[in-house]
Enzyme design. Structure first.
Site, PDB file in Angstrom:
ATOM      1  CB  ILE A  24      45.080  35.226  32.754  1.00  0.00           C
ATOM      2  CG1 ILE A  24      46.491  35.164  33.346  1.00  0.00           C
ATOM      3  CG2 ILE A  24      44.309  36.442  33.214  1.00  0.00           C
ATOM      4  CD1 ILE A  24      47.401  36.307  32.908  1.00  0.00           C
ATOM      5  CB  CYS A  25      45.416  33.995  37.194  1.00  0.00           C
ATOM      6  SG  CYS A  25      45.946  33.861  38.913  1.00  0.00           S
ATOM      7  N   GLY A  26      43.165  32.661  38.067  1.00  0.00           N
ATOM      8  CA  GLY A  26      41.965  32.118  38.712  1.00  0.00           C
ATOM      9  C   GLY A  26      40.791  31.945  37.776  1.00  0.00           C
TER      10      GLY A  26
END
Length: 194
Positions: A97-99
């Site tokens: 998720i995300c970064g």
């Protein structure tokens, strides 16, 4: 007992794995552990965590590997990159998720999967990323053994990952409590306290 290992780097986004780790950790069938590249890390919210494993000591038998986003995914770690690559090739469950999705893109780990992330524009300088046509502008994507999500998709991320590992037939109902809010949940499923 099944083992889920969450990868958290310093300045990790503590909210991004909260729904997922809570569901897994409350199950008698799952154990949740944490791994990092440091002996202790702090979340963006100031939570201090002492991971059980280093990136180099993650057990061979892991039923789910979850990469939590944050501000430190500029990580350069060839051994960890190869661990992820092998898990993907072996069909073992991986979620990011995300970064953490940015890390996977930068290292060419999304080149054979449909996927999402925070923004394709963030990846224009990634020379190992060659799969722009399979980037989907949606909150979460599950393709075979990989779940990817942008940083605003914490509940839907948990839902897709739990379904990936066949966690429970009631996953939708359990997470709808948080997605819908209590009173809409009661309208849909009834009052759990009545």
């Amino acid at each position: 007992m099944k083992l889920a290992v969450f990868i958290i780097l310093d300045q990790f986004a503590d909210w991004e794995g909260a729904y997922l780790s809570t569901q897994l950790n409350q199950s008698k069938d799952w154990q949740v552990a944490y791994a990092s590249n440091q002996d202790q890390v702090s979340s963006i919210g100031g939570l201090q965590v002492k991971p059980q494993y280093q990136l180099t000591t993650i057990p061979e038998k892991v039923d789910l590997l979850v990469l939590i986003g944050g501000n430190s995914w500029q990580l350069e770690n060839e051994k960890f990159k190869m661990l992820l690559k092998q898990r993907l090739l072996d069909g073992q469950p991986v979620a990011a998720i995300c970064g953490a999705v940015d890390f996977m893109a930068k290292n060419g780990l999304l080149n054979t999967y449909r996927h999402t992330g925070n923004s394709l524009a963030l990846w224009t300088d990634f020379s190992e990323y060659h799969n722009q046509q399979q980037f989907l502008e949606t909150q979460v994507v599950n393709d075979r053994n990989l779940v990817t999500a942008n940083g605003t998709a914490t509940i839907e991320f948990a839902r897709k990952v739990l379904k990936l590992v066949h966690f429970s037939e009631s996953v939708d109902q359990e997470l709808d409590l948080y997605q819908l809010g209590f009173y809409q949940y009661v309208e849909k499923y009834g009052n759990p306290f009545a």
